[in-house]
Design a protein around this motif. Structure first.
Motif, PDB file in Angstrom:
ATOM      1  N   ILE A  29       0.863  -1.169   0.000  1.00 42.87           N
ATOM      2  CA  ILE A  29       0.000   0.000   0.000  1.00 42.87           C
ATOM      3  C   ILE A  29       0.903   1.223   0.000  1.00 42.87           C
ATOM      4  O   ILE A  29       1.704   1.416   0.920  1.00 42.87           O
ATOM      5  CB  ILE A  29      -0.922  -0.004   1.223  1.00 42.87           C
ATOM      6  CG1 ILE A  29      -1.768  -1.285   1.231  1.00 42.87           C
ATOM      7  CG2 ILE A  29      -1.813   1.233   1.243  1.00 42.87           C
ATOM      8  CD1 ILE A  29      -2.501  -1.530   2.528  1.00 42.87           C
ATOM      9  N   PHE A  30       0.808   2.041  -1.028  1.00 37.56           N
ATOM     10  CA  PHE A  30       1.733   3.160  -1.137  1.00 37.56           C
ATOM     11  C   PHE A  30       1.066   4.351  -1.821  1.00 37.56           C
ATOM     12  O   PHE A  30       0.070   4.198  -2.516  1.00 37.56           O
ATOM     13  CB  PHE A  30       3.001   2.747  -1.888  1.00 37.56           C
ATOM     14  CG  PHE A  30       2.813   2.518  -3.362  1.00 37.56           C
ATOM     15  CD1 PHE A  30       3.450   3.327  -4.290  1.00 37.56           C
ATOM     16  CD2 PHE A  30       1.990   1.496  -3.832  1.00 37.56           C
ATOM     17  CE1 PHE A  30       3.276   3.127  -5.649  1.00 37.56           C
ATOM     18  CE2 PHE A  30       1.819   1.285  -5.188  1.00 37.56           C
ATOM     19  CZ  PHE A  30       2.461   2.117  -6.098  1.00 37.56           C
ATOM     20  N   ARG A  31       1.633   5.498  -1.610  1.00 44.00           N
ATOM     21  CA  ARG A  31       1.084   6.734  -2.159  1.00 44.00           C
ATOM     22  C   ARG A  31       1.460   6.849  -3.627  1.00 44.00           C
ATOM     23  O   ARG A  31       2.642   6.838  -3.970  1.00 44.00           O
ATOM     24  CB  ARG A  31       1.622   7.925  -1.363  1.00 44.00           C
ATOM     25  CG  ARG A  31       0.894   9.233  -1.600  1.00 44.00           C
ATOM     26  CD  ARG A  31       1.371  10.258  -0.582  1.00 44.00           C
ATOM     27  NE  ARG A  31       0.763  11.561  -0.781  1.00 44.00           N
ATOM     28  CZ  ARG A  31       0.963  12.598   0.027  1.00 44.00           C
ATOM     29  NH1 ARG A  31       1.762  12.455   1.090  1.00 44.00           N
ATOM     30  NH2 ARG A  31       0.374  13.753  -0.209  1.00 44.00           N
ATOM     31  N   SER A  32       0.459   6.959  -4.485  1.00 42.02           N
ATOM     32  CA  SER A  32       0.730   6.989  -5.925  1.00 42.02           C
ATOM     33  C   SER A  32      -0.405   7.699  -6.656  1.00 42.02           C
ATOM     34  O   SER A  32      -1.513   7.190  -6.760  1.00 42.02           O
ATOM     35  CB  SER A  32       0.889   5.564  -6.472  1.00 42.02           C
ATOM     36  OG  SER A  32       1.197   5.582  -7.851  1.00 42.02           O
ATOM     37  N   GLY A  33      -0.122   8.872  -7.126  1.00 41.37           N
ATOM     38  CA  GLY A  33      -1.109   9.665  -7.842  1.00 41.37           C
ATOM     39  C   GLY A  33      -0.512  11.021  -8.154  1.00 41.37           C
ATOM     40  O   GLY A  33       0.670  11.253  -7.928  1.00 41.37           O
ATOM     41  N   THR A  34      -1.339  11.928  -8.661  1.00 42.82           N
ATOM     42  CA  THR A  34      -0.825  13.246  -8.992  1.00 42.82           C
ATOM     43  C   THR A  34      -1.905  14.304  -8.830  1.00 42.82           C
ATOM     44  O   THR A  34      -3.073  14.067  -9.146  1.00 42.82           O
ATOM     45  CB  THR A  34      -0.272  13.301 -10.427  1.00 42.82           C
ATOM     46  OG1 THR A  34       0.152  14.631 -10.719  1.00 42.82           O
ATOM     47  CG2 THR A  34      -1.315  12.867 -11.444  1.00 42.82           C
ATOM     48  N   TYR A  81      -2.791   4.933  -3.093  1.00 41.29           N
ATOM     49  CA  TYR A  81      -3.697   5.875  -2.438  1.00 41.29           C
ATOM     50  C   TYR A  81      -3.184   7.301  -2.619  1.00 41.29           C
ATOM     51  O   TYR A  81      -2.002   7.527  -2.912  1.00 41.29           O
ATOM     52  CB  TYR A  81      -3.850   5.557  -0.945  1.00 41.29           C
ATOM     53  CG  TYR A  81      -2.668   5.954  -0.077  1.00 41.29           C
ATOM     54  CD1 TYR A  81      -2.568   7.251   0.447  1.00 41.29           C
ATOM     55  CD2 TYR A  81      -1.651   5.051   0.224  1.00 41.29           C
ATOM     56  CE1 TYR A  81      -1.483   7.631   1.233  1.00 41.29           C
ATOM     57  CE2 TYR A  81      -0.573   5.414   1.008  1.00 41.29           C
ATOM     58  CZ  TYR A  81      -0.493   6.701   1.498  1.00 41.29           C
ATOM     59  OH  TYR A  81       0.585   7.075   2.263  1.00 41.29           O
ATOM     60  N   VAL A  82      -4.092   8.269  -2.452  1.00 40.09           N
ATOM     61  CA  VAL A  82      -3.736   9.683  -2.382  1.00 40.09           C
ATOM     62  C   VAL A  82      -4.425  10.278  -1.159  1.00 40.09           C
ATOM     63  O   VAL A  82      -5.485   9.803  -0.738  1.00 40.09           O
ATOM     64  CB  VAL A  82      -4.147  10.474  -3.644  1.00 40.09           C
ATOM     65  CG1 VAL A  82      -3.342  10.023  -4.854  1.00 40.09           C
ATOM     66  CG2 VAL A  82      -5.647  10.362  -3.909  1.00 40.09           C
ATOM     67  N   ARG A  83      -3.822  11.293  -0.585  1.00 34.87           N
ATOM     68  CA  ARG A  83      -4.496  12.059   0.450  1.00 34.87           C
ATOM     69  C   ARG A  83      -5.508  12.972  -0.220  1.00 34.87           C
ATOM     70  O   ARG A  83      -5.243  13.535  -1.281  1.00 34.87           O
ATOM     71  CB  ARG A  83      -3.495  12.895   1.245  1.00 34.87           C
ATOM     72  CG  ARG A  83      -2.612  12.091   2.178  1.00 34.87           C
ATOM     73  CD  ARG A  83      -1.722  13.028   2.976  1.00 34.87           C
ATOM     74  NE  ARG A  83      -0.838  12.309   3.875  1.00 34.87           N
ATOM     75  CZ  ARG A  83       0.073  12.902   4.651  1.00 34.87           C
ATOM     76  NH1 ARG A  83       0.204  14.224   4.613  1.00 34.87           N
ATOM     77  NH2 ARG A  83       0.835  12.189   5.442  1.00 34.87           N
ATOM     78  N   VAL A  89     -11.299  13.131  -6.380  1.00 43.11           N
ATOM     79  CA  VAL A  89     -10.350  12.119  -6.842  1.00 43.11           C
ATOM     80  C   VAL A  89     -10.978  11.253  -7.924  1.00 43.11           C
ATOM     81  O   VAL A  89     -12.033  10.648  -7.724  1.00 43.11           O
ATOM     82  CB  VAL A  89      -9.886  11.224  -5.666  1.00 43.11           C
ATOM     83  CG1 VAL A  89      -8.942  10.136  -6.168  1.00 43.11           C
ATOM     84  CG2 VAL A  89      -9.209  12.067  -4.588  1.00 43.11           C
ATOM     85  N   LEU A  90     -10.303  11.205  -9.071  1.00 41.87           N
ATOM     86  CA  LEU A  90     -10.683  10.308 -10.163  1.00 41.87           C
ATOM     87  C   LEU A  90      -9.667   9.180 -10.248  1.00 41.87           C
ATOM     88  O   LEU A  90      -8.477   9.366  -9.982  1.00 41.87           O
ATOM     89  CB  LEU A  90     -10.707  11.051 -11.495  1.00 41.87           C
ATOM     90  CG  LEU A  90     -11.741  12.166 -11.675  1.00 41.87           C
ATOM     91  CD1 LEU A  90     -11.541  12.859 -13.021  1.00 41.87           C
ATOM     92  CD2 LEU A  90     -13.154  11.616 -11.568  1.00 41.87           C
ATOM     93  N   THR A  91     -10.150   8.000 -10.649  1.00 41.57           N
ATOM     94  CA  THR A  91      -9.259   6.882 -10.912  1.00 41.57           C
ATOM     95  C   THR A  91      -9.941   5.918 -11.872  1.00 41.57           C
ATOM     96  O   THR A  91     -11.157   5.943 -12.048  1.00 41.57           O
ATOM     97  CB  THR A  91      -8.846   6.151  -9.611  1.00 41.57           C
ATOM     98  OG1 THR A  91      -7.832   5.174  -9.906  1.00 41.57           O
ATOM     99  CG2 THR A  91     -10.034   5.460  -8.957  1.00 41.57           C
ATOM    100  N   GLY A  92      -9.160   5.070 -12.479  1.00 38.78           N
ATOM    101  CA  GLY A  92      -9.707   4.101 -13.427  1.00 38.78           C
ATOM    102  C   GLY A  92      -8.614   3.543 -14.312  1.00 38.78           C
ATOM    103  O   GLY A  92      -7.441   3.839 -14.121  1.00 38.78           O
ATOM    104  N   ARG A 109      -7.824   9.337   3.147  1.00 37.79           N
ATOM    105  CA  ARG A 109      -7.136   8.709   2.017  1.00 37.79           C
ATOM    106  C   ARG A 109      -8.166   8.069   1.099  1.00 37.79           C
ATOM    107  O   ARG A 109      -9.188   7.550   1.558  1.00 37.79           O
ATOM    108  CB  ARG A 109      -6.135   7.651   2.492  1.00 37.79           C
ATOM    109  CG  ARG A 109      -4.985   8.223   3.308  1.00 37.79           C
ATOM    110  CD  ARG A 109      -3.993   7.147   3.721  1.00 37.79           C
ATOM    111  NE  ARG A 109      -2.838   7.724   4.404  1.00 37.79           N
ATOM    112  CZ  ARG A 109      -1.778   7.028   4.803  1.00 37.79           C
ATOM    113  NH1 ARG A 109      -1.733   5.711   4.605  1.00 37.79           N
ATOM    114  NH2 ARG A 109      -0.770   7.635   5.404  1.00 37.79           N
ATOM    115  N   VAL A 110      -7.894   8.106  -0.181  1.00 42.07           N
ATOM    116  CA  VAL A 110      -8.690   7.393  -1.170  1.00 42.07           C
ATOM    117  C   VAL A 110      -7.761   6.403  -1.842  1.00 42.07           C
ATOM    118  O   VAL A 110      -6.677   6.779  -2.318  1.00 42.07           O
ATOM    119  CB  VAL A 110      -9.306   8.345  -2.204  1.00 42.07           C
ATOM    120  CG1 VAL A 110     -10.091   7.552  -3.260  1.00 42.07           C
ATOM    121  CG2 VAL A 110     -10.218   9.365  -1.525  1.00 42.07           C
TER     122      VAL A 110
END
Length: 219
Positions: A29-34, A81-83, A89-92, A109-110
């Motif tokens: 589980i790690f922080r990964s997004g922008t 996840y992102v804070r 928050v969008l993802t897909g 967190r999402v």
């Protein structure tokens, strides 16, 4: 709260981020997004799909508006996840992964539990990522976790019906939105033959499941 920009027949220019498929598929589980993802711009209406009564302009939605959002990566075999305190928050894109929100270290967190469709439900890396998340602080009492499976909101026949309405749509993909009010939406996005051009097939607000249901889904 960007859900107002997603209605059936709304059109966009967008080049969405790609899924991340690199190893290791270790369930971590790690922080990964922008917070600076590719521009997603509302460009108007497609008359063949828009069937609303109220025009967007009467709701303050202007053509060529850049939609502000944070992107959460989809990472195979891991939970990204992102804070998200004051951001949508969008993802897909979604085919069966669960999206969750929870509190940890005083922050919301999402997360996107990165299961894959090229392995069986109870085989690695699906079993690995689900077991790791089930044992994580996110699933402990007091985390206020809620989650949903965006793909469950859409019937395959309905998606095919929309996709087949016009020859300009090449595929229909499901995207998740968790807004600033911690509401969950499943959004159908239709990619067209024109590069970077998309049409919204509609959105559905989805009830977020609590810890017990999530535990069963991760078992």
């Amino acid at each position: 709260m960007i859900e107002i920009y997603f209605e059936k027949g709304f059109t966009y220019t967008w080049n969405p981020p790609q899924k991340i498929t690199t190893d290791p598929h270790d369930g971590s589980i790690f922080r990964s997004g922008t917070s600076h993802p590719p521009n997603l711009t509302y460009t108007g209406l497609h008359p063949g799909f828009f069937d609303g009564v109220t025009l967007p302009s009467t709701r303050g939605i202007a053509t060529n508006t850049a939609i502000r959002y944070r992107w959460l990566n989809y990472v195979h075999g891991r939970t990204a996840y992102v804070r998200s305190t004051n951001t949508d928050v969008l993802t897909g894109f979604m085919s069966g992964c669960w999206i969750c929100s929870w509190s940890e270290h005083g922050h919301r967190r999402v997360g996107h539990i990165g299961t894959v469709d090229f392995a069986a439900r109870d085989a690695a890396p699906n079993s690995t990522v689900k077991q790791a998340f089930a044992a994580s602080p996110a699933m402990q009492v007091g985390s206020h976790i809620r989650g949903y499976n965006p793909a469950d909101a859409w019937d395959v026949a309905d998606i095919l019906r929309l996709t087949n309405q016009t020859k300009i749509v090449t595929q229909s993909l499901i995207m998740s939105l968790v807004n600033t009010r911690n509401e969950f939406y499943s959004i159908l996005m239709m990619q067209t033959i024109a590069p970077g051009k998309w049409i919204c097939g509609g959105k559905k607000r989805v009830h977020g499941h609590h810890r017990g249901t999530l535990q069963a889904a991760l078992a």
